[in-house]
Scaffold this motif. Sequence first.
Motif, mmCIF file in Angstrom:
data_model
loop_
_atom_site.group_PDB
_atom_site.id
_atom_site.type_symbol
_atom_site.label_atom_id
_atom_site.label_comp_id
_atom_site.label_asym_id
_atom_site.label_seq_id
_atom_site.Cartn_x
_atom_site.Cartn_y
_atom_site.Cartn_z
ATOM 1 N N THR A 1 -14.356 -0.443 -5.076
ATOM 2 C CA THR A 1 -13.809 -1.645 -4.449
ATOM 3 C C THR A 1 -12.480 -1.321 -3.790
ATOM 4 O O THR A 1 -11.776 -0.389 -4.192
ATOM 5 N N LEU B 1 -6.029 -1.882 -2.642
ATOM 6 C CA LEU B 1 -4.729 -2.085 -2.017
ATOM 7 C C LEU B 1 -4.846 -1.815 -0.529
ATOM 8 O O LEU B 1 -5.614 -0.950 -0.104
ATOM 9 N N VAL B 2 -4.065 -2.572 0.207
ATOM 10 C CA VAL B 2 -3.973 -2.337 1.642
ATOM 11 C C VAL B 2 -2.515 -2.033 1.938
ATOM 12 O O VAL B 2 -1.622 -2.771 1.513
ATOM 13 N N VAL C 1 2.045 4.636 -4.057
ATOM 14 C CA VAL C 1 0.600 4.431 -4.134
ATOM 15 C C VAL C 1 0.252 3.202 -4.951
ATOM 16 O O VAL C 1 -0.548 2.368 -4.534
ATOM 17 N N GLY D 1 1.769 -0.215 -3.165
ATOM 18 C CA GLY D 1 1.579 -0.460 -1.744
ATOM 19 C C GLY D 1 2.901 -0.673 -1.025
ATOM 20 O O GLY D 1 2.927 -1.191 0.089
ATOM 21 N N HIS E 1 -7.199 10.698 -3.778
ATOM 22 C CA HIS E 1 -6.069 10.769 -4.685
ATOM 23 C C HIS E 1 -6.195 12.079 -5.468
ATOM 24 O O HIS E 1 -7.297 12.458 -5.849
ATOM 25 N N TRP F 1 -9.932 7.943 -6.643
ATOM 26 C CA TRP F 1 -9.597 6.930 -5.652
ATOM 27 C C TRP F 1 -9.604 7.582 -4.287
ATOM 28 O O TRP F 1 -9.277 8.763 -4.149
ATOM 29 N N LEU G 1 -6.796 1.586 0.006
ATOM 30 C CA LEU G 1 -7.072 2.359 -1.202
ATOM 31 C C LEU G 1 -8.300 1.756 -1.863
ATOM 32 O O LEU G 1 -8.339 0.550 -2.135
ATOM 33 N N THR H 1 -10.671 1.931 -5.179
ATOM 34 C CA THR H 1 -10.733 2.478 -6.539
ATOM 35 C C THR H 1 -12.023 2.045 -7.204
ATOM 36 O O THR H 1 -12.689 1.142 -6.750
#
Lengths: 394, 782
Positions: free
Chosen positions: B439, B442-443, B477, B480, B763, B768, B780, B782
Amino acid sequence: MSQLQTRFFTDNKKYSVDDVPFSIPAASEVQELSNVINKLLEAKNGSHSQIEFDFLVRGQFLRTSLSNHMEAEGISTEDVVEIEYVERFTAPQPEECMMHDDWISSVEADSEWILTGSYDKTARIWSLEGKAVMTVAGHTDVVKDVAWVRRDGLTSLLLTASLDQTILLWEWNSERNKLKARHCCRGHAGSVDTIATDPTLATEEEEEVEEPPSRPRKKQKTEQLGLTRTPLMTLSGHNEAVSSVLWLDSEEICSASWDHTIRLWDAETGSVKTTLTGSKVFNHISYSPLCRRLASGSTDRHVRLWDPRSKDGSLVLLSLTSHSGWVTAVKWAPSHEHQLVSGSLDNLVKLWDTRSCKTPLYDVSAHEDKVLCVDWTDSRVRHHLYSPGETTHI
Amino acid sequence: MRTVNLESQKNGTMSKAKEKSAKKRVVEEDDDQIFQLPIFGKDEKKAGEEDDADLSDSEESVFSGLEDSGSDSHDEEEDAEEGDDEEDDDAVILDEILTKSRGVETATEPPATDKNTPTPDVKTAPKQKRKMKKGEGVAMDDGGEKGLSTTRLGDEYEHDTSDEEDIRNTVGNIPMEWYQDYPHIGYNLDGKKIFKPIRNKDELDEFLDKMENPDYWRTVHDKTTASDIRLSDEQVDLVHRLQKGQFGDVNFNEYEPSVDFFTNEVMIHPVTNRPQDKRSFIPSLIEKEKVSKLVHAIKMGWIKPRKPKETTPQYYDLWAKEDPNAILGRHKMHVPAPKMRLPGHEESYNPPPEYLLTEEERMAWEQQDAEDRKLPFLPQKHSCLRAVPAFSRFIHERFERCLDLYLCPRQRKMRVNVNPEDLIPKLPKPKDLQPFPTTMSLVYIGHSSLVRSISASPTGQWLVSGSDDCTVRLWEVNTGRCMKTLEVGGAVKSVVWNPNPAVCLVAVCFESTVLLLNPGLGDRLVVSSTDQLITSYEPPEEDKEQAVTWALSEGPEHDNGHRLTLTHPKAVKQVVWHGKGDYLASVMPDNSSNLQVLIHQVSKRRTQNPFRKNKGLVQCVSFHPLRPYFFVATQRYVRVYNLIKQELTKKLMTNCKWISSMAIHPGGDNLICGSYDCRLAWFDLDLSTKPYKMLRHHKKALRGVAYHKHYPLFASGADDGSVIICHGMVYNDLLQNPLIVPVKVLKGHQITHDLGVLDVTFHPTQPWVFSSGADATIRLFT
């Protein structure tokens, strides 16, 4: 329409009703049951005003109709159903908004003051009314975490941890509104992301410091007199960044890390006592001395409850699933055994009751951006911190 | 009775013992019977002589052999030449009797037989035998006469004629020529001589007799007495009857009604009146013993009781093993020709009005091609059947039908029924291959133009991104938060974080410059040691001419983090670090020169051009993570060079038209190539120079590919705005090929100006994946 034999009871003497069985329609929901109780109370006490109640059947909150709930829980409808009722916990409302110039990384509240750490390299002290009282400036980089150490009358000790790898101990006199940096703690090789103080120690200096996502080590410092202090003890064992630390009691330290483990350490010897292994990165943990549970927020959107005493480690007692983003913060209610709040990157703060694990009690959606930290105060005051810098005060 | 006996004698099976007993009896015979006896005696003697081997006996039985009498007669004539005429006469007479009685004129035959040539003397014995037979035949005649004459039915056993001897002449059964020289021919019962007739008949007498004597045909010569005997009517009758195969006795009824003594009909009374035996009432001990033996045997299992017969008939499949390719099998595959369509209302001479075409429909019909027409003809209405014209399309239709019949291949297609799911290779389920990003979490928002390149710090705490808005941004990271924004002098093509955790450096390339930045994040000690490393450089004594100019940043640029600036002669597209963090390679794509790839050493500020020849437009380069190999991807090939030996090790054929990106597996033995023609090629360097797998999951051109450092994951980002995560497990076992399973399609980037995802990177520690897109965001998952 089938009828159920029910018996109502409550702990609150103010609202107690007669201990006799009532016949209630099976399809009745919380609202109808609440009306029934209110009618009974009115019959008993003429001056009773309408109160909303919540109902628990065998320790689980009633959320659907009574018959559906009993079917789902597998409770026999033949016997007399014992229903506990409590005054409904009212929905939290944002009361105050404290504006920061930058993202707020952390918040810590006590009965009078609220301490916040911000990405603008400062920490601030606010009054409960939302008035900025003092700005703590001294770090050369982002303040990642803050903590109250002790308050003796007008003088308070507070700690701030920063990305600049230092922790500063400040002494603040609230009457004169004077701030004095007392110590600087060094020793971390990365940014200090989280700190925790031992609440049981009345002596002056007892803090630990947690290390950031940079080194597979974690350090604990106990400060001595002097401007610069070095760690008393280094707890190393985590493979990746340590995201959260706390004291369980004066002998035990608990830490959560990105390496999917929660570790319990012995504060005296610095050795690992127990390791709880999860499957995802832990962002934050919280411990409730009332119910002796650990709550963890992780990147897979769940809040999980753990028993830190269990020897076989990785047993998840309960999973609270409702968030749609990383859970960045969890906090147990200091005065309520079953309640906790969680903040998530999906801009929501949720208030949970462990007796109703399917859905949270309330969603607080006043935030417009990511929630990074939450806290409670004893007087049912809750603070949220978000990235854009709003603090909501209930 | 006698005739029966005669017949048995004809068979000549009389035993000698019987003969003797008969001879004894002969003595007691009456006179009547004496006449017969010699004949029979002669017969028996003959039977005694021939006994075993007279084969001609059956052939020449009196009645059946009559027609051969010709041969007999000439034998007898030989005898006659020897002087025995009587016998000849016998035969002839008998012949004549028979032939006359049949009504056939055989009078001329005897002379014809006379002419027959005489047989040699050696044959005398058989002739004799035949003579005997003649005699027999005569004797029989006599017997018949006798039988007829003695029709009395007295005691039939009183004289048994079966073995009677000829009692007219007592000499016995001897050759009569023995008496040739004597006046008598034998002796009668009284012992008196039987005298021959005084004068023998010669031929002439015979002839005259034949002509004149009306009884000649019934006259028979008796050899034993040498006298002629005239047969009576009864005797002739008897001869005729015997010749016809009838019974000699006229009164004998051969078809007497038979009395069926034991009949099939159940009769009321028993046939015998005998009472039943006692034993029929008593159970048999023997049987009881046998039964008990059987019962015992059955009990012991020695005898199995008989199985009841199956009443259902057993059938077998006659065609079970038939070869399907045989002719009969092919008959099964026969597809009958389709039948012609039956005429409908349209074909009617008087169709209902709705079938008639209107004017517009008719026009449309005429304008259509013949093949497109729904109907091949126009329905027409006629007032009566008589008015219908000849069907003009008849021949045409027949012809088409014939074409249909013989040109259309009517055979069943041999289609292999394969379940499509069986063709899918057995792959593990994606949920068993966790962890992998699922899913978007983070943007990272901040850039104002498309983000070309991203790179994560070795610790995983920071992320650097380069964008077309001429900035480089550094992000935290886990929150964000954009920690720093650095302006550079052009659109950033590539940013790479130094993989060495002890060095804090970011290589940024824009336009023709490669910039080394110190972001100042992370451990202070590392940051300061990095600065120290750069400033500690001492220029060498002799200054070598280099392709690029190295310049140390100072003043405000230094405060911004700029450390070293490498000015290239041409626009730089890509920079890449070596795993140790000291070497840096930069790519300047140029189709016309050999100065496309430069390798820089940061600590010594040295630059070298490893290639002398231009092998094509270089797209991207990469260092081997462990060994001194260098990968250079041109448009269609990936070349692997050994940097120590300075030679080409391998040339990988990608089968792609234009390679866009390349990533090396951390183990170093596998490589993935993304290309602008939507393909991702996985190479196993140990296996082949051809792709081990080609993945065509993306709809549009691939822009970036990446391997995870620890987890068996790789990702590819494409212009369709999606990032596809695949599980790519590489085994240490050389025999096991890598396992590649696509596990997740991650969507989130918006497509801007037909560009989607521009770069992907993993990552360093967590499963990730970061992706940067043309929508100016970094995401991102994860």
